[in-house]
Design a protein around this motif. Structure first.
Motif, PDB file in Angstrom:
ATOM      1  N   GLU A 107     -24.454  57.470   8.526  1.00  0.00           N
ATOM      2  CA  GLU A 107     -23.697  57.027   9.707  1.00  0.00           C
ATOM      3  C   GLU A 107     -24.330  55.814  10.373  1.00  0.00           C
ATOM      4  O   GLU A 107     -23.633  54.947  10.893  1.00  0.00           O
ATOM      5  CB  GLU A 107     -23.663  58.165  10.743  1.00  0.00           C
ATOM      6  CG  GLU A 107     -22.854  59.356  10.325  1.00  0.00           C
ATOM      7  CD  GLU A 107     -21.378  59.124  10.537  1.00  0.00           C
ATOM      8  OE1 GLU A 107     -21.049  58.311  11.426  1.00  0.00           O
ATOM      9  OE2 GLU A 107     -20.579  59.715   9.795  1.00  0.00           O
ATOM     10  N   GLU A 112     -17.560  51.345  12.023  1.00  0.00           N
ATOM     11  CA  GLU A 112     -16.211  51.911  12.118  1.00  0.00           C
ATOM     12  C   GLU A 112     -15.196  50.805  12.318  1.00  0.00           C
ATOM     13  O   GLU A 112     -15.399  49.911  13.123  1.00  0.00           O
ATOM     14  CB  GLU A 112     -16.133  52.809  13.349  1.00  0.00           C
ATOM     15  CG  GLU A 112     -16.431  54.235  13.104  1.00  0.00           C
ATOM     16  CD  GLU A 112     -16.285  55.039  14.388  1.00  0.00           C
ATOM     17  OE1 GLU A 112     -15.990  54.440  15.438  1.00  0.00           O
ATOM     18  OE2 GLU A 112     -16.484  56.249  14.317  1.00  0.00           O
ATOM     19  N   ARG A 120     -11.842  59.848  14.511  1.00  0.00           N
ATOM     20  CA  ARG A 120     -13.107  60.474  14.892  1.00  0.00           C
ATOM     21  C   ARG A 120     -13.286  60.582  16.405  1.00  0.00           C
ATOM     22  O   ARG A 120     -14.394  60.729  16.889  1.00  0.00           O
ATOM     23  CB  ARG A 120     -14.272  59.690  14.281  1.00  0.00           C
ATOM     24  CG  ARG A 120     -14.236  59.735  12.764  1.00  0.00           C
ATOM     25  CD  ARG A 120     -15.589  59.760  12.189  1.00  0.00           C
ATOM     26  NE  ARG A 120     -16.324  58.535  12.474  1.00  0.00           N
ATOM     27  CZ  ARG A 120     -17.554  58.305  12.035  1.00  0.00           C
ATOM     28  NH1 ARG A 120     -18.164  59.214  11.313  1.00  0.00           N
ATOM     29  NH2 ARG A 120     -18.159  57.188  12.325  1.00  0.00           N
ATOM     30  N   GLN A 151      -7.177  61.955   6.911  1.00  0.00           N
ATOM     31  CA  GLN A 151      -8.550  61.994   6.433  1.00  0.00           C
ATOM     32  C   GLN A 151      -8.851  60.756   5.608  1.00  0.00           C
ATOM     33  O   GLN A 151      -7.968  60.145   5.023  1.00  0.00           O
ATOM     34  CB  GLN A 151      -8.826  63.269   5.651  1.00  0.00           C
ATOM     35  CG  GLN A 151      -7.971  63.440   4.424  1.00  0.00           C
ATOM     36  CD  GLN A 151      -8.304  64.734   3.718  1.00  0.00           C
ATOM     37  OE1 GLN A 151      -8.688  65.710   4.344  1.00  0.00           O
ATOM     38  NE2 GLN A 151      -8.182  64.735   2.416  1.00  0.00           N
ATOM     39  N   THR A 153     -11.754  58.973   2.906  1.00  0.00           N
ATOM     40  CA  THR A 153     -12.890  59.250   2.040  1.00  0.00           C
ATOM     41  C   THR A 153     -13.789  58.029   1.934  1.00  0.00           C
ATOM     42  O   THR A 153     -13.344  56.955   1.560  1.00  0.00           O
ATOM     43  CB  THR A 153     -12.404  59.664   0.641  1.00  0.00           C
ATOM     44  OG1 THR A 153     -11.572  60.806   0.792  1.00  0.00           O
ATOM     45  CG2 THR A 153     -13.570  60.009  -0.248  1.00  0.00           C
ATOM     46  N   THR A 159     -15.621  63.102   2.452  1.00  0.00           N
ATOM     47  CA  THR A 159     -14.358  62.971   3.156  1.00  0.00           C
ATOM     48  C   THR A 159     -14.535  63.261   4.646  1.00  0.00           C
ATOM     49  O   THR A 159     -15.161  64.243   5.018  1.00  0.00           O
ATOM     50  CB  THR A 159     -13.331  63.939   2.555  1.00  0.00           C
ATOM     51  OG1 THR A 159     -13.173  63.608   1.188  1.00  0.00           O
ATOM     52  CG2 THR A 159     -12.002  63.832   3.253  1.00  0.00           C
ATOM     53  N   ILE A 160     -14.006  62.380   5.457  1.00  0.00           N
ATOM     54  CA  ILE A 160     -14.066  62.568   6.896  1.00  0.00           C
ATOM     55  C   ILE A 160     -12.686  63.016   7.363  1.00  0.00           C
ATOM     56  O   ILE A 160     -11.704  62.301   7.175  1.00  0.00           O
ATOM     57  CB  ILE A 160     -14.459  61.253   7.598  1.00  0.00           C
ATOM     58  CG1 ILE A 160     -15.831  60.808   7.079  1.00  0.00           C
ATOM     59  CG2 ILE A 160     -14.455  61.425   9.099  1.00  0.00           C
ATOM     60  CD1 ILE A 160     -16.213  59.426   7.528  1.00  0.00           C
ATOM     61  N   THR A 161     -12.620  64.202   7.903  1.00  0.00           N
ATOM     62  CA  THR A 161     -11.325  64.734   8.340  1.00  0.00           C
ATOM     63  C   THR A 161     -11.180  64.498   9.835  1.00  0.00           C
ATOM     64  O   THR A 161     -12.159  64.498  10.573  1.00  0.00           O
ATOM     65  CB  THR A 161     -11.245  66.230   8.034  1.00  0.00           C
ATOM     66  OG1 THR A 161     -11.708  66.425   6.706  1.00  0.00           O
ATOM     67  CG2 THR A 161      -9.825  66.737   8.132  1.00  0.00           C
TER      68      THR A 161
END
Lengths: 291, 393
Positions: A107, A112, A120, A151, A153, A159-161
């Motif tokens: 991260e 972003e 998010r 989501q 990936t 994978t970020i949901t």
């Protein structure tokens, strides 16, 4: 919150929405569906998102589309400069290769971009995907995937949901037809220019100090102007600029001073040929008929 | 005034009625699947059921997908829910309404046709309007020629062979449309940072290898629409050979014939045996060398297959002399539609090769503003010469 309340609260924030738009927005919120707004430039499509974010007291995340928009600008990008520096720094400290690699793709080094940011947020934001018709087909196809599952990936991270589902508003000017697949997934509203009553309401809402007589003249004038054959028809935003300009110059009546009116037309007419077409005489005739 | 439709007593309930409404919309050309039907039902639970107008607006937001549909929706809604009797009305978009599409006006679009929608109308009511499709202004060449012409007499395998080469070259010329995205490449003006980081891990953070990225070339898809009406019969030979060649040269290309209607001939032309391909095509080209309805055929294409296959990387190639038996607006509107999908439109007109030719045919003139390229082509050699022009669009 039912649709008329939504309409009312948007009006409090300075946006006068027609019934069909209000119902569609209400449904978009309650069904958690993206909504596609189409209409001519200047009818206030982008403004809807801003006002809706204010009404919902949440963040507005905006993604402006353009041809060639790709994942690095829409979803995420690694912070390469920091990564390079970090590798150099680590080389001295004796970290092993795999340790560095683990650390580099975390991260900490992730930048972003709007789509990733939107899924998010703690509180579901309003995601405005502006002028989607300018993006190319590849991006549209990718967007379908995001809008279906919310989501994303990232190969290195997994994978970020979505934590919360964003309220998605897409706008389009119709420079290119959108795919049926995208249209199918969205609710749809065609945003028209507001009618005279609604437009007066918008004007009074934004510029409460305009006197009723002048307000009626401004609206009448701009609406007459839209009927002329112009390259670029003035939108609602231009009308507000025009009103503000007149206010600033202390004009009380459009027909009083032809020279001043002609000068303020720069707020409404945005191409050289349009300015040439609306001469002082034409402007006076329109102003006379508007009164 | 309109009354709420009285549904039959045996009607199973609101769900079935909404289902019926959706079937009604589908019949009238709005496209949506099962998921949308479900969504429509859910949407209705979020508005006050007793208010007809709220329901109307809710269904409108869910069921429509473009401006055209949004404009027609109110009529369709009235026809189903607010009719004295349950009369299904086929709404044919009339010319005036279609032309209205590009006018951005503050007035609600074309209210004329919704005014009468409340009255129960017998299916025959609109006869005048629907008949306008073609039979109304019948002139001699509008008649479909029922005689089947054997295309094998027209084109020889050797010509197809030659045409294949020409088509290959033209296809290659058109194929260079550069993307605005960038992909990893051997050479390129930008560094591929993502790769660079990966590679420099191996050398302790020293970027030794500098991977690049560049704009990739994207292939363009060619879609050919060939006019085989009577006035074109002299040139059909060349064009059909060219089409056959094109289909062989490019697996993604698509070909259609039109005279009074549009026929897809791609599959037939791909037949391995060139002669059999032509035989199959003659079977399909019923009406070959008959009248020409260019506007309607191009419109059929723009509203039908084009929605699936035409995008920004498509070149639509129209081979026709521009002699149309229909009002030119139909053609210009269809071409505008195609352009809006992002494709380039090329028109090859055999007559243009004539000395002192001017595009005086009404349809041809109406089409000109929408064309990227307007050229003459009577022979295969002419087609081959187009290579340079095509590379530039």
């Amino acid at each position: 919150m039912d649709w008329s309340e939504l309409q009312h609260r948007m009006a409090q924030q300075g946006y006068v929405a027609a019934d069909d738009l209000s119902v569609a927005l209400h449904l978009a919120l309650s069904l958690q569906r993206p909504i596609l707004l189409e209409g001519a430039a200047g009818v206030g499509k982008t403004e809807v998102a801003k006002v809706l974010a204010d009404v919902l007291e949440t963040r507005l995340i905006r993604l402006q589309c353009y041809e060639g928009l790709d994942a690095a600008q829409a979803i995420y990008e690694w912070n390469y400069q920091r990564q390079l520096l970090s590798i150099r720094a680590a080389a001295g400290s004796g970290e092993t290769g795999s340790q560095i690699e683990d650390r580099l793709f975390t991260e900490e080094f992730l930048l972003e971009r709007p789509l990733l940011a939107a899924i998010r947020q703690e509180k579901s934001p309003v995601l405005l995907i502006d002028e989607i018709d300018r993006a190319d087909e590849e991006f549209e196809a990718y967007l379908l995937e995001v809008l279906a599952d919310f989501q994303i990936t990232v190969p290195e991270l997994g994978t970020i949901t979505a934590v919360t589902r964003p309220v998605v508003i897409l706008t389009s000017n119709g420079t290119r037809d959108l795919s049926d697949a995208l249209r199918r997934r969205c609710l749809y509203t065609y945003v028209e220019y507001p009618d005279a009553v609604a437009e007066t309401e918008i004007l009074r809402n934004r510029l409460p100090k305009v006197e009723a007589h002048l307000a009626a003249q401004i609206i009448g004038f701009v609406r007459k102007l839209r009927e002329e054959e112009l390259e670029k028809t003035p939108g609602v935003a231009e009308m507000l600029d025009f009103a503000a300009a007149l206010m600033g110059l202390g004009v009380a009546d459009l027909t009083n001073d032809p020279a001043v009116l002609q000068n303020t037309l720069t707020t409404l007419l945005k191409t050289q040929s349009d300015q040439a077409a609306i001469t002082t005489e034409v402007a006076q005739r329109l102003a006379g008929r508007a009164a | 005034m309109s009354r709420v439709t009285r549904f039959a007593g045996r009607d199973p309930g609101p769900v079935a009625r909404v289902g019926g409404f959706i079937a009604h919309l589908r019949e009238n050309g709005l496209r949506f699947g099962v998921a949308e039907a479900e969504l429509a039902l859910t949407a209705l639970t979020h508005v006050r059921a007793a208010h007809a107008d709220e329901n109307r607006l809710a269904l409108k937001a869910v069921c429509t997908g473009c401006k055209d549909e949004a404009e027609r929706f109110d009529d369709l809604f009235d026809a189903y829910w607010l009719n004295g009797g349950r009369v299904k009305r086929k709404v044919t978009p009339t010319l005036s309404r279609r032309m209205n599409r590009d006018v951005h006006s503050s007035r609600p679009a074309a209210t004329g046709s919704s005014a009468g929608s409340g009255t129960p109308d017998a299916p025959g009511d609109q006869g005048g309007e629907t008949a306008g499709q073609g039979t109304g202004k019948l002139i001699a060449s509008d008649v479909t020629n029922r005689m089947r012409k054997d295309l094998r007499e027209l084109v020889t395998p050797a010509e197809i062979e030659e045409a294949t080469h020409v088509a290959e070259r033209l296809g290659a010329a058109m194929r260079d449309r550069r993307s605005r995205r960038r992909k990893a490449a051997q050479r390129g003006s930008w560094l591929h940072f993502r790769k660079l980081i990966r590679l420099s891990l191996a050398t302790g953070g020293e970027p030794v290898v500098l991977p690049r990225k560049a704009r990739p070339d994207r292939s363009r898809r060619i879609i050919a629409l060939c006019d085989v009406s009577g006035s074109m019969s002299v040139y059909s030979k060349v064009y059909l050979a060219f089409l056959a060649g094109l289909m062989r040269a490019d697996a993604r290309a698509d070909a259609y014939l039109f005279h009074t209607r549009l026929v897809r001939i791609t599959e037939a032309l791909r037949d391995k045996d060139a002669l059999r391909a032509l035989a199959r095509m003659s079977l399909m080209a019923d009406g070959f060398a008959g009248g020409s309805r260019i506007g309607a055929s191009v419109a059929d294409f723009a509203k039908g297959p084009a929605r699936r296959i035409v995008d920004g990387r498509t070149v639509v190639l129209i081979l026709s002399d521009g002699y149309d038996t229909e009002p030119p607006e139909i053609l210009s509107e269809a071409l505008a539609r195609l352009r809006k999908r992002g494709s380039s439109v090329i028109w090859l007109n055999p007559l243009k090769g004539w000395e002192s030719y001017a595009p005086t045919a009404q349809s041809m003139r109406a089409a000109l503003p929408y064309l990227d390229l307007f050229r003459a082509a009577n022979t295969l050699a002419d087609l081959a010469k187009l290579e340079g022009d095509l590379a530039r669009i």
